[in-house]
Design an enzyme around this catalytic site. Structure first.
Site, mmCIF file in Angstrom:
data_model
loop_
_atom_site.group_PDB
_atom_site.id
_atom_site.type_symbol
_atom_site.label_atom_id
_atom_site.label_comp_id
_atom_site.label_asym_id
_atom_site.label_seq_id
_atom_site.Cartn_x
_atom_site.Cartn_y
_atom_site.Cartn_z
ATOM 1 N N ASN A 9 0.885 -1.173 0.000
ATOM 2 C CA ASN A 9 0.000 0.000 0.000
ATOM 3 C C ASN A 9 0.919 1.218 0.000
ATOM 4 O O ASN A 9 1.453 1.592 1.032
ATOM 5 C CB ASN A 9 -0.894 -0.027 1.253
ATOM 6 N N TRP A 10 1.100 1.780 -1.186
ATOM 7 C CA TRP A 10 2.056 2.895 -1.304
ATOM 8 C C TRP A 10 1.538 4.171 -0.664
ATOM 9 O O TRP A 10 2.301 5.134 -0.504
ATOM 10 C CB TRP A 10 2.378 3.155 -2.783
ATOM 11 N N LYS A 11 0.255 4.200 -0.345
ATOM 12 C CA LYS A 11 -0.364 5.426 0.206
ATOM 13 C C LYS A 11 -0.076 6.598 -0.738
ATOM 14 O O LYS A 11 0.042 6.394 -1.946
ATOM 15 C CB LYS A 11 0.099 5.679 1.635
ATOM 16 N N HIS A 95 -9.654 1.556 4.372
ATOM 17 C CA HIS A 95 -8.406 1.736 5.127
ATOM 18 C C HIS A 95 -8.667 2.705 6.281
ATOM 19 O O HIS A 95 -9.427 3.668 6.134
ATOM 20 C CB HIS A 95 -7.295 2.273 4.210
ATOM 21 N N GLU A 97 -7.043 5.088 7.373
ATOM 22 C CA GLU A 97 -6.789 6.507 7.054
ATOM 23 C C GLU A 97 -7.979 7.116 6.313
ATOM 24 O O GLU A 97 -8.282 8.295 6.494
ATOM 25 C CB GLU A 97 -5.479 6.622 6.240
ATOM 26 N N GLU A 167 -5.885 -4.602 10.395
ATOM 27 C CA GLU A 167 -4.847 -3.603 10.626
ATOM 28 C C GLU A 167 -5.158 -2.831 11.900
ATOM 29 O O GLU A 167 -5.942 -1.875 11.879
ATOM 30 C CB GLU A 167 -4.791 -2.615 9.452
ATOM 31 N N GLY A 173 2.102 2.409 10.709
ATOM 32 C CA GLY A 173 3.080 3.475 10.546
ATOM 33 C C GLY A 173 3.746 3.895 11.847
ATOM 34 O O GLY A 173 4.425 4.919 11.905
ATOM 35 N N SER A 212 2.975 -1.974 10.405
ATOM 36 C CA SER A 212 4.414 -2.086 10.668
ATOM 37 C C SER A 212 4.963 -3.488 10.413
ATOM 38 O O SER A 212 5.839 -3.959 11.138
ATOM 39 C CB SER A 212 4.743 -1.615 12.088
ATOM 40 N N GLY A 233 2.621 -1.039 4.273
ATOM 41 C CA GLY A 233 2.717 0.381 3.961
ATOM 42 C C GLY A 233 4.163 0.784 3.761
ATOM 43 O O GLY A 233 4.766 0.586 2.703
ATOM 44 N N GLY A 234 4.765 1.362 4.800
ATOM 45 C CA GLY A 234 6.118 1.917 4.715
ATOM 46 C C GLY A 234 7.136 1.000 4.045
ATOM 47 O O GLY A 234 7.893 1.433 3.165
HETATM 48 P P1 PGA Z 1 2.526 0.381 7.646
HETATM 49 O O1 PGA Z 1 1.071 0.596 6.966
HETATM 50 O O2 PGA Z 1 3.051 -0.916 7.093
HETATM 51 O O3 PGA Z 1 3.325 1.562 7.226
HETATM 52 O O4 PGA Z 1 2.281 0.308 9.119
HETATM 53 C C1 PGA Z 1 0.203 -0.469 6.714
HETATM 54 C C2 PGA Z 1 -1.077 0.052 6.121
HETATM 55 O O5 PGA Z 1 -1.524 1.139 6.523
HETATM 56 O O6 PGA Z 1 -1.677 -0.589 5.225
#
Ligand code: PGA
Length: 250
Positions: A9-11, A95, A97, A167, A173, A212, A233-234
């Site tokens: 998930n590149w966001k 998600h 966010e 999640e 994050g 994470s 994500g990251g």
């Molecule tokens: P993260 O994000 O791996 O940076 O914690 C995961 C996500 O939000 O899908």
């Protein structure tokens, strides 16, 4: 036997140059990934570039959100048909966010999941509790409420073509990963909820962990019986880290 899925998930990250480099890096190493499906979910504007780069490779791609509407006067939105037109297989829905910063409710998320599925996309349906909810001991109620919003409106069949991503919001994050035991406990609970409706769907549905996940904790998480991969994500922004997580899946 469920084949694990690791999805990036590149966001809201990337540029034409960085996306090019990331795609090339992933393609160069994905041959090492044996028994895990791999996908990247890119910002909508990069999807044509991702399609051009990944077409014919073992890596699938998808969007990070979609509209509940098919087309029309919805400025800024992306329809399921548009994602499909550009070869997307997956789309993330709900998600945290989007739920937090864009006010997406359980009901809207359920409608998005159905819009995606109806169009032929595989929704990656995100659920999870906040830190406050975990501390209150209501994690199970929260994920049950989020899943029931889909099942009550669209039936368990809506989940049969979906992927669930658990999640925990406090792990996203933050560098604070759920322990494999903590995650497995919730994953087993989620599978149990689905099993109450359909043993068959529960046995088949992929439940990814997200929050994470990194090369050094991925194998331990994915070794748990109900953790069928990850939403990353990251660590998905660096090809070598992302590939290390993919190979940890098998
Ligand atoms: P993260 O994000 O791996 O940076 O914690 C995961 C996500 O939000 O899908």
């Amino acid at each position: 036997m469920r084949k694990p899925l690791v999805a990036g998930n590149w966001k809201m990250n990337g540029s034409i140059d960085s996306v090019k480099a990331l795609i090339e890096g992933i393609k160069a190493g994905v041959g090492e990934v044996k028994n895990t499906s791999v996908a990247v979910c890119a910002p909508a504007i990069f999807i044509p570039q991702v399609q051009a780069g990944l077409q014919g490779s073992a890596v699938a791609w998808g969007g990070q959100d979609l509209s509940v509407h098919a087309s029309g006067a919805y400025t800024g939105e992306t329809a399921a048909s548009m994602l499909l037109d550009f070869g997307c297989k997956y789309v993330i829905v709900g998600h945290s966010e989007r739920r937090t910063y864009h006010g997406e409710t359980d009901e809207l998320v359920a409608d998005k999941l159905e819009a995606a599925r109806e169009a032929g996309l595989v929704p990656i349906f995100c659920i999870g509790e906040t830190l406050d909810e975990r501390e209150q001991g209501i994690t199970e109620q929260v994920v049950a409420r989020q899943i029931s919003a889909v099942i009550n409106k669209y039936g368990v069949a809506a989940l049969s073509d979906s992927v669930i991503a658990y999640e925990p919001v406090w792990a996203i994050g933050t560098g604070r990963t759920a322990s494999p035991e903590q995650a497995q406990e919730v994953h087993a609970f989620i599978r149990g909820l689905v099993a109450k409706e359909s043993i068959e769907v529960a046995g088949r549905i992929l439940i990814l962990y997200g929050g994470s996940m990194k090369p050094d904790n991925a194998a331990e998480l994915m070794a748990k019986p109900d953790i069928d991969g990850g939403l990353i994500g990251g660590a998905s922004l660096k090809a070598s880290d992302f590939l290390a997580i993919c190979t940890a899946g098998g």
